[in-house]
Write a protein that holds these residues in place. Structure first.
Motif, PDB file in Angstrom:
ATOM      1  N   GLU A 111       0.826  -1.204   0.000  1.00 19.02           N
ATOM      2  CA  GLU A 111       0.000   0.000   0.000  1.00 19.02           C
ATOM      3  C   GLU A 111       0.862   1.257   0.000  1.00 19.02           C
ATOM      4  N   THR A 112       1.946   1.281   0.764  1.00 21.00           N
ATOM      5  CA  THR A 112       2.797   2.463   0.779  1.00 21.00           C
ATOM      6  C   THR A 112       3.429   2.641  -0.588  1.00 21.00           C
ATOM      7  N   PHE A 113       3.718   1.546  -1.228  1.00 16.56           N
ATOM      8  CA  PHE A 113       4.228   1.517  -2.586  1.00 16.56           C
ATOM      9  C   PHE A 113       3.271   2.281  -3.504  1.00 16.56           C
ATOM     10  N   TYR A 114       1.991   1.986  -3.444  1.00 15.37           N
ATOM     11  CA  TYR A 114       0.996   2.643  -4.286  1.00 15.37           C
ATOM     12  C   TYR A 114       0.774   4.087  -3.845  1.00 15.37           C
ATOM     13  N   GLU A 115       0.772   4.347  -2.535  1.00 17.20           N
ATOM     14  CA  GLU A 115       0.531   5.699  -2.046  1.00 17.20           C
ATOM     15  C   GLU A 115       1.610   6.653  -2.549  1.00 17.20           C
ATOM     16  N   ASP A 116       2.849   6.192  -2.594  1.00 18.04           N
ATOM     17  CA  ASP A 116       3.957   7.035  -3.035  1.00 18.04           C
ATOM     18  C   ASP A 116       3.729   7.583  -4.430  1.00 18.04           C
ATOM     19  N   ILE A 117       3.123   6.817  -5.293  1.00 15.85           N
ATOM     20  CA  ILE A 117       3.014   7.253  -6.681  1.00 15.85           C
ATOM     21  C   ILE A 117       1.659   7.823  -7.043  1.00 15.85           C
ATOM     22  N   SER A 118       0.692   7.733  -6.159  1.00 21.84           N
ATOM     23  CA  SER A 118      -0.633   8.202  -6.541  1.00 21.84           C
ATOM     24  C   SER A 118      -1.124   9.353  -5.681  1.00 21.84           C
ATOM     25  N   ILE A 131      -1.742   3.200 -12.336  1.00 26.88           N
ATOM     26  CA  ILE A 131      -0.697   3.062 -11.327  1.00 26.88           C
ATOM     27  C   ILE A 131       0.317   2.021 -11.774  1.00 26.88           C
ATOM     28  N   GLU A 132      -0.171   0.883 -12.191  1.00 29.61           N
ATOM     29  CA  GLU A 132       0.745  -0.172 -12.623  1.00 29.61           C
ATOM     30  C   GLU A 132       1.578   0.256 -13.831  1.00 29.61           C
ATOM     31  N   GLU A 133       0.965   0.961 -14.763  1.00 30.50           N
ATOM     32  CA  GLU A 133       1.709   1.410 -15.937  1.00 30.50           C
ATOM     33  C   GLU A 133       2.826   2.363 -15.534  1.00 30.50           C
ATOM     34  N   ARG A 134       2.525   3.268 -14.632  1.00 27.06           N
ATOM     35  CA  ARG A 134       3.525   4.213 -14.159  1.00 27.06           C
ATOM     36  C   ARG A 134       4.665   3.485 -13.451  1.00 27.06           C
ATOM     37  N   MET A 135       4.329   2.505 -12.650  1.00 28.45           N
ATOM     38  CA  MET A 135       5.338   1.743 -11.934  1.00 28.45           C
ATOM     39  C   MET A 135       6.196   0.944 -12.910  1.00 28.45           C
ATOM     40  N   ARG A 136       5.563   0.314 -13.875  1.00 32.92           N
ATOM     41  CA  ARG A 136       6.306  -0.479 -14.870  1.00 32.92           C
ATOM     42  C   ARG A 136       7.294   0.408 -15.643  1.00 32.92           C
ATOM     43  N   GLN A 137       6.857   1.587 -16.029  1.00 31.84           N
ATOM     44  CA  GLN A 137       7.728   2.493 -16.767  1.00 31.84           C
ATOM     45  C   GLN A 137       8.923   2.923 -15.932  1.00 31.84           C
ATOM     46  N   VAL A 173      18.227  -8.244  -1.652  1.00 31.11           N
ATOM     47  CA  VAL A 173      16.800  -8.111  -1.975  1.00 31.11           C
ATOM     48  C   VAL A 173      16.265  -6.794  -1.422  1.00 31.11           C
ATOM     49  N   TYR A 174      16.598  -6.476  -0.175  1.00 30.42           N
ATOM     50  CA  TYR A 174      16.122  -5.229   0.420  1.00 30.42           C
ATOM     51  C   TYR A 174      16.636  -4.014  -0.361  1.00 30.42           C
ATOM     52  N   GLN A 175      17.879  -4.074  -0.810  1.00 35.69           N
ATOM     53  CA  GLN A 175      18.433  -2.975  -1.589  1.00 35.69           C
ATOM     54  C   GLN A 175      17.691  -2.813  -2.914  1.00 35.69           C
ATOM     55  N   LEU A 176      17.398  -3.926  -3.566  1.00 32.37           N
ATOM     56  CA  LEU A 176      16.665  -3.863  -4.832  1.00 32.37           C
ATOM     57  C   LEU A 176      15.253  -3.327  -4.631  1.00 32.37           C
ATOM     58  N   ARG A 177      14.603  -3.764  -3.569  1.00 33.37           N
ATOM     59  CA  ARG A 177      13.245  -3.274  -3.281  1.00 33.37           C
ATOM     60  C   ARG A 177      13.256  -1.763  -3.015  1.00 33.37           C
ATOM     61  N   ARG A 178      14.258  -1.293  -2.271  1.00 35.51           N
ATOM     62  CA  ARG A 178      14.366   0.150  -2.009  1.00 35.51           C
ATOM     63  C   ARG A 178      14.610   0.911  -3.317  1.00 35.51           C
ATOM     64  N   LYS A 179      15.430   0.356  -4.182  1.00 36.79           N
ATOM     65  CA  LYS A 179      15.719   1.004  -5.461  1.00 36.79           C
ATOM     66  C   LYS A 179      14.451   1.093  -6.318  1.00 36.79           C
ATOM     67  N   VAL A 180      13.653   0.017  -6.312  1.00 34.30           N
ATOM     68  CA  VAL A 180      12.379   0.027  -7.038  1.00 34.30           C
ATOM     69  C   VAL A 180      11.498   1.155  -6.502  1.00 34.30           C
ATOM     70  N   ARG A 181      11.385   1.259  -5.180  1.00 34.23           N
ATOM     71  CA  ARG A 181      10.539   2.299  -4.589  1.00 34.23           C
ATOM     72  C   ARG A 181      11.040   3.701  -4.936  1.00 34.23           C
ATOM     73  N   ILE A 184      10.091   4.571  -8.436  1.00 30.94           N
ATOM     74  CA  ILE A 184       8.651   4.819  -8.568  1.00 30.94           C
ATOM     75  C   ILE A 184       8.296   6.201  -8.027  1.00 30.94           C
ATOM     76  N   ARG A 185       8.904   6.583  -6.902  1.00 35.10           N
ATOM     77  CA  ARG A 185       8.623   7.905  -6.329  1.00 35.10           C
ATOM     78  C   ARG A 185       9.029   9.023  -7.289  1.00 35.10           C
ATOM     79  N   LYS A 186      10.078   8.798  -8.081  1.00 35.57           N
ATOM     80  CA  LYS A 186      10.578   9.825  -9.002  1.00 35.57           C
ATOM     81  C   LYS A 186       9.899   9.777 -10.371  1.00 35.57           C
ATOM     82  N   ALA A 187       9.026   8.792 -10.575  1.00 39.24           N
ATOM     83  CA  ALA A 187       8.375   8.632 -11.880  1.00 39.24           C
ATOM     84  C   ALA A 187       7.431   9.808 -12.138  1.00 39.24           C
ATOM     85  N   PRO A 188       7.181  10.147 -13.415  1.00 33.83           N
ATOM     86  CA  PRO A 188       6.218  11.207 -13.730  1.00 33.83           C
ATOM     87  C   PRO A 188       4.825  10.829 -13.237  1.00 33.83           C
TER      88      PRO A 188
END
Length: 193
Positions: A111-118, A131-137, A173-181, A184-188
């Motif tokens: 949920e925090t993952f989605y909240e960050d981008i929406s 949301i998913e499209e933005r995250m995928r990009q 794994v934790y580093q990769l997950r943080r990088k993904v987040r 996503i936060r910086k995505a348009p």
């Protein structure tokens, strides 16, 4: 807008499932996901009068209609795929105007993952597909991040992601997950079409 067309192989694979047991598992999963959050209408009472069965049925329907895709070669476990779709549906509802008025939300990792981008959407109405499209990009240029993102979206915990990517240790794994987040936060705010 083009109409979604389901992949005939997806339909064939879906029709081969033991839906009685799978449906019960999906409803149980949706029940847990709904109960993990506090909703304005009370515990386990999401907005719009939705019930766990609604999430399970919408997830199944989205694969049958082609609205959601299933890469069955990369992700052969349809239960995991449907659980990920349920996560997405619940997360979308977390962003609804009714839920945003709630003061005691206890969001899980996704949920925090989605909240960050929406959070930029002023009306709180966010389509899960957007949301998913933005995250995928946001992760599309890095295959490893893209894979970790898909695993997160499907509800895999760090331990299972560690096995999937054959990581050296859990810290990777934790580093990769943080990088993904971070990506996503910086995505348009609006997905590019």
């Amino acid at each position: 807008m083009t109409e979604e067309v389901p992949d005939p192989e997806v339909i064939k694979r879906l029709n081969a499932q033991d839906w009685e047991d799978l449906y019960e598992d999906l409803v149980a999963y949706a029940t847990i996901r709904v109960q993990e959050l506090s909703w304005e209408r009370g515990p386990g009472a999401p907005p719009e009068g939705r019930e766990p069965e609604d999430f399970a049925e919408e997830a199944i329907k989205s694969l049958y209609t082609g609205r959601r895709t299933w890469n069955y070669e990369q992700y052969p476990n349809v239960k995991s795929v449907l659980s990920g779709i349920i996560d997405s549906l619940v997360s979308n509802l977390v962003e609804s105007a009714e839920h945003r008025r709630s003061t005691d939300v206890e969001p899980s990792d996704l949920e925090t993952f989605y909240e960050d981008i929406s959070s930029e959407k002023p009306d709180g109405e966010v389509r899960a597909e957007d949301i998913e499209e933005r995250m995928r990009q946001a992760v599309a240029d890095d295959p490893e991040l893209e894979f970790v993102f898909e695993a997160m979206l499907e509800g895999h915990d760090p331990e299972s992601i560690e096995e999937l990517i054959e990581a050296e240790d859990r810290q990777q794994v934790y580093q990769l997950r943080r990088k993904v987040r971070r990506r996503i936060r910086k995505a348009p705010s609006v997905p590019e079409k």
